[in-house]
Scaffold this motif. Structure first.
Motif, PDB file in Angstrom:
ATOM      1  N   TRP A  89       4.091 -16.641   4.221  1.00 25.05           N
ATOM      2  CA  TRP A  89       3.134 -15.714   3.713  1.00 25.05           C
ATOM      3  C   TRP A  89       1.802 -16.460   3.664  1.00 25.05           C
ATOM      4  CZ3 TRP A  89       4.364 -10.947   4.911  1.00 25.05           C
ATOM      5  CH2 TRP A  89       5.873 -10.436   4.831  1.00 25.05           C
ATOM      6  N   GLN A  90       1.641 -17.637   3.427  1.00 26.21           N
ATOM      7  CA  GLN A  90       0.544 -18.366   3.412  1.00 26.21           C
ATOM      8  C   GLN A  90      -0.480 -18.328   4.569  1.00 26.21           C
ATOM      9  OE1 GLN A  90      -0.065 -20.239   0.350  1.00 26.21           O
ATOM     10  NE2 GLN A  90       1.777 -19.390  -0.442  1.00 26.21           N
ATOM     11  N   THR A  91       0.171 -17.929   5.886  1.00 28.80           N
ATOM     12  CA  THR A  91      -0.399 -17.996   7.038  1.00 28.80           C
ATOM     13  C   THR A  91      -0.867 -16.520   7.502  1.00 28.80           C
ATOM     14  OG1 THR A  91       1.430 -17.767   8.317  1.00 28.80           O
ATOM     15  CG2 THR A  91       0.826 -19.742   7.778  1.00 28.80           C
ATOM     16  N   ILE A  92      -0.278 -15.865   6.534  1.00 35.29           N
ATOM     17  CA  ILE A  92      -0.595 -14.292   7.247  1.00 35.29           C
ATOM     18  C   ILE A  92      -1.541 -13.617   6.336  1.00 35.29           C
ATOM     19  CG2 ILE A  92       0.535 -12.066   7.281  1.00 35.29           C
ATOM     20  CD1 ILE A  92       3.144 -13.678   7.680  1.00 35.29           C
ATOM     21  N   HIS A  93      -2.423 -12.979   6.899  1.00 30.13           N
ATOM     22  CA  HIS A  93      -3.607 -11.994   6.553  1.00 30.13           C
ATOM     23  C   HIS A  93      -3.251 -10.601   6.600  1.00 30.13           C
ATOM     24  CE1 HIS A  93      -6.617 -15.249   5.402  1.00 30.13           C
ATOM     25  NE2 HIS A  93      -5.700 -16.089   6.146  1.00 30.13           N
ATOM     26  N   PHE A  94      -3.279  -9.827   5.561  1.00 25.06           N
ATOM     27  CA  PHE A  94      -3.236  -8.419   5.741  1.00 25.06           C
ATOM     28  C   PHE A  94      -4.434  -7.782   5.678  1.00 25.06           C
ATOM     29  CE2 PHE A  94       1.295  -8.785   5.272  1.00 25.06           C
ATOM     30  CZ  PHE A  94       1.994  -8.569   4.100  1.00 25.06           C
ATOM     31  N   TRP A  95      -4.642  -7.049   6.908  1.00 28.93           N
ATOM     32  CA  TRP A  95      -5.772  -6.010   6.901  1.00 28.93           C
ATOM     33  C   TRP A  95      -5.125  -4.550   6.943  1.00 28.93           C
ATOM     34  CZ3 TRP A  95     -10.742  -8.491   7.416  1.00 28.93           C
ATOM     35  CH2 TRP A  95     -10.602  -9.773   7.456  1.00 28.93           C
ATOM     36  N   TRP A  96      -6.152  -3.383   7.016  1.00 27.48           N
ATOM     37  CA  TRP A  96      -5.855  -2.360   7.155  1.00 27.48           C
ATOM     38  C   TRP A  96      -6.198  -1.576   8.493  1.00 27.48           C
ATOM     39  CZ3 TRP A  96      -4.792  -4.555   2.734  1.00 27.48           C
ATOM     40  CH2 TRP A  96      -3.635  -4.346   2.090  1.00 27.48           C
ATOM     41  N   GLY A  97      -5.664  -0.669   9.054  1.00 30.78           N
ATOM     42  CA  GLY A  97      -6.261  -0.085  10.353  1.00 30.78           C
ATOM     43  C   GLY A  97      -6.953   1.213   9.890  1.00 30.78           C
ATOM     44  N   ASP A  98      -6.573   1.595   8.626  1.00 32.32           N
ATOM     45  CA  ASP A  98      -7.416   2.772   8.152  1.00 32.32           C
ATOM     46  C   ASP A  98      -7.202   2.906   6.723  1.00 32.32           C
ATOM     47  OD1 ASP A  98      -4.864   3.859   8.491  1.00 32.32           O
ATOM     48  OD2 ASP A  98      -5.786   5.983   8.281  1.00 32.32           O
ATOM     49  N   GLU A  99      -8.043   3.635   5.974  1.00 32.94           N
ATOM     50  CA  GLU A  99      -7.835   3.989   4.401  1.00 32.94           C
ATOM     51  C   GLU A  99      -8.285   5.003   3.944  1.00 32.94           C
ATOM     52  OE1 GLU A  99      -6.117   3.877   1.759  1.00 32.94           O
ATOM     53  OE2 GLU A  99      -6.153   1.707   1.393  1.00 32.94           O
ATOM     54  N   ARG A 100      -7.752   5.596   2.927  1.00 28.92           N
ATOM     55  CA  ARG A 100      -8.369   6.817   2.486  1.00 28.92           C
ATOM     56  C   ARG A 100      -9.597   6.322   1.600  1.00 28.92           C
ATOM     57  NH1 ARG A 100      -2.956   8.613   2.236  1.00 28.92           N
ATOM     58  NH2 ARG A 100      -2.087   8.924   4.441  1.00 28.92           N
ATOM     59  N   CYS A 101     -10.645   7.084   1.542  1.00 27.52           N
ATOM     60  CA  CYS A 101     -11.983   6.708   0.579  1.00 27.52           C
ATOM     61  C   CYS A 101     -11.416   7.075  -0.757  1.00 27.52           C
ATOM     62  CB  CYS A 101     -13.183   7.423   1.197  1.00 27.52           C
ATOM     63  SG  CYS A 101     -13.577   6.426   2.695  1.00 27.52           S
ATOM     64  N   VAL A 102     -10.491   6.519  -1.455  1.00 30.72           N
ATOM     65  CA  VAL A 102     -10.092   6.815  -2.703  1.00 30.72           C
ATOM     66  C   VAL A 102      -9.782   5.548  -3.569  1.00 30.72           C
ATOM     67  CG1 VAL A 102      -8.933   8.999  -2.013  1.00 30.72           C
ATOM     68  CG2 VAL A 102      -7.626   6.780  -2.155  1.00 30.72           C
ATOM     69  N   PRO A 103      -9.877   5.549  -4.825  1.00 30.09           N
ATOM     70  CA  PRO A 103      -9.763   4.317  -5.495  1.00 30.09           C
ATOM     71  C   PRO A 103      -8.259   3.467  -5.302  1.00 30.09           C
ATOM     72  CG  PRO A 103     -10.646   6.098  -6.855  1.00 30.09           C
ATOM     73  CD  PRO A 103     -10.254   6.702  -5.601  1.00 30.09           C
ATOM     74  N   PRO A 104      -8.365   2.200  -5.387  1.00 25.92           N
ATOM     75  CA  PRO A 104      -6.927   1.496  -5.096  1.00 25.92           C
ATOM     76  C   PRO A 104      -5.828   1.912  -5.976  1.00 25.92           C
ATOM     77  CG  PRO A 104      -8.532   0.109  -6.123  1.00 25.92           C
ATOM     78  CD  PRO A 104      -9.296   1.234  -5.872  1.00 25.92           C
ATOM     79  N   THR A 105      -6.213   2.546  -6.835  1.00 25.66           N
ATOM     80  CA  THR A 105      -5.051   3.045  -7.966  1.00 25.66           C
ATOM     81  C   THR A 105      -4.670   4.571  -7.436  1.00 25.66           C
ATOM     82  OG1 THR A 105      -6.944   3.930  -9.272  1.00 25.66           O
ATOM     83  CG2 THR A 105      -6.148   1.866  -9.844  1.00 25.66           C
ATOM     84  N   ASP A 106      -5.292   5.198  -6.721  1.00 24.62           N
ATOM     85  CA  ASP A 106      -5.158   6.773  -6.299  1.00 24.62           C
ATOM     86  C   ASP A 106      -3.668   6.864  -5.280  1.00 24.62           C
ATOM     87  OD1 ASP A 106      -6.869   9.412  -5.779  1.00 24.62           O
ATOM     88  OD2 ASP A 106      -4.884   9.084  -4.450  1.00 24.62           O
ATOM     89  N   ASP A 107      -2.907   7.778  -5.728  1.00 25.76           N
ATOM     90  CA  ASP A 107      -1.594   7.830  -4.800  1.00 25.76           C
ATOM     91  C   ASP A 107      -1.905   8.019  -3.579  1.00 25.76           C
ATOM     92  OD1 ASP A 107       0.428   9.618  -7.546  1.00 25.76           O
ATOM     93  OD2 ASP A 107       0.002   7.406  -6.989  1.00 25.76           O
ATOM     94  N   GLU A 108      -3.108   8.508  -3.300  1.00 28.12           N
ATOM     95  CA  GLU A 108      -3.394   8.612  -1.705  1.00 28.12           C
ATOM     96  C   GLU A 108      -3.757   7.324  -0.955  1.00 28.12           C
ATOM     97  OE1 GLU A 108      -2.540  11.670  -0.133  1.00 28.12           O
ATOM     98  OE2 GLU A 108      -4.380  11.161   0.785  1.00 28.12           O
ATOM     99  N   SER A 109      -3.971   6.042  -1.849  1.00 27.97           N
ATOM    100  CA  SER A 109      -4.285   5.009  -1.151  1.00 27.97           C
ATOM    101  C   SER A 109      -3.334   4.365  -0.400  1.00 27.97           C
ATOM    102  CB  SER A 109      -4.802   4.080  -2.320  1.00 27.97           C
ATOM    103  OG  SER A 109      -5.059   2.588  -1.934  1.00 27.97           O
ATOM    104  N   ASN A 110      -3.414   3.945   0.783  1.00 30.63           N
ATOM    105  CA  ASN A 110      -2.612   3.013   1.738  1.00 30.63           C
ATOM    106  C   ASN A 110      -2.247   1.600   1.058  1.00 30.63           C
ATOM    107  OD1 ASN A 110      -2.284   5.081   3.503  1.00 30.63           O
ATOM    108  ND2 ASN A 110      -3.921   4.357   4.802  1.00 30.63           N
TER     109      ASN A 110
END
Ligand code: 6PG
Length: 237
Positions: free
Chosen positions: A59-80
């Protein structure tokens, strides 16, 4: 052209097959940039990776990005991001600096610009655009992918790396990678489950009906590889 089609019995076997592909792709790579998808299909995969693959990946070599995200706080259940954090990130030894989330709490237009700059600053380019090593995508029942919906299909050809999209029903704002960047990835993998996708999958693969109206039909690897991982329901079996 559909480079590669894997039909699996169910979401669990699909996730197992994809996880092994993902593991192989990351091996012997000093850095690996993967953009994750949201929605429900990846939940089985993320749970499997956390339970069965936590010590198999470097995992040290792997970077997570997102293809899309909902415009909600990171604590919101809608958040990817929240979904991924709970199912996977909190259970593996991935360095925090390897997590590049879309800041859903920010103003959408500003965040689209900021995220594009973060991507350009870290991910090597090819063909004049950032080149993700692996792009995970889902497909909605309407043929959308990432947050590129049929009524905003122009985002498929849009050049900027990121754009602001609006969910056609809820009006929810999203930040999404655009088609040009998605298609520039070295590997693109659709993970699609559910009978409610079968008709559009058939139209896309057979280039029939209204397939041109579906953003997922316009995802074609510029010079990389496109694979589809379908469960039997989505494959119409
Ligand atoms: C999102 C996803 C979206 C998803 C499809 C399929 O943020 O919702 O990125 O593109 O992949 O809607 O979702 P399901 O896997 O839940 O069918």
């Amino acid at each position: 052209m559909m480079n590669n089609k894997n039909i699996c019995k169910d979401g669990e076997t699909l996730s197992e097959e994809f996880a092994n592909f993902f593991l192989r792709e990351t091996q012997n790579k000093p850095v690996f940039h993967v953009a994750l998808s949201g929605g429900s299909t990846p939940k089985i995969l993320f749970d499997l990776l956390a339970k069965e693959y936590a010590t198999k990946f470097n995992w040290q070599t792997i970077h997570f990005w997102w293809g899309d995200e909902r415009c909600v706080p990171p604590t919101d259940d809608e958040s990817n991001y929240k979904m991924t954090k709970e199912l996977l990130i909190d259970k593996i030894a991935i360095p925090p600096q390897n997590i590049h989330r879309i800041l859903g709490e920010n103003a959408p237009e500003k965040e689209a610009i900021r995220y594009a700059k973060e991507i350009e600053g870290i991910i090597p380019a090819k063909n004049g655009l950032p080149r993700f090593d692996l792009m995970l995508l889902g497909m909605g029942p309407d043929g959308h992918t990432a947050s590129i919906f049929p009524n905003q299909i122009e985002l498929i050809k849009a050049e900027p790396i990121c754009a602001v999209a609006t969910h056609p029903e809820s009006g929810q704002k999203r930040v999404t990678l655009t088609g040009a960047t998605i298609n520039n990835s070295a590997e693109i993998a659709f993970l699609v489950t559910g009978a409610n996708k079968a008709e559009k999958i058939q139209e896309i693969f057979n280039k029939e009906g209204d397939y041109k109206k579906y953003p997922a039909a316009h995802i074609k690897a510029t010079d990389g590889k496109l694979s589809w991982y379908l469960d039997e329901s989505a494959a119409g079996k």
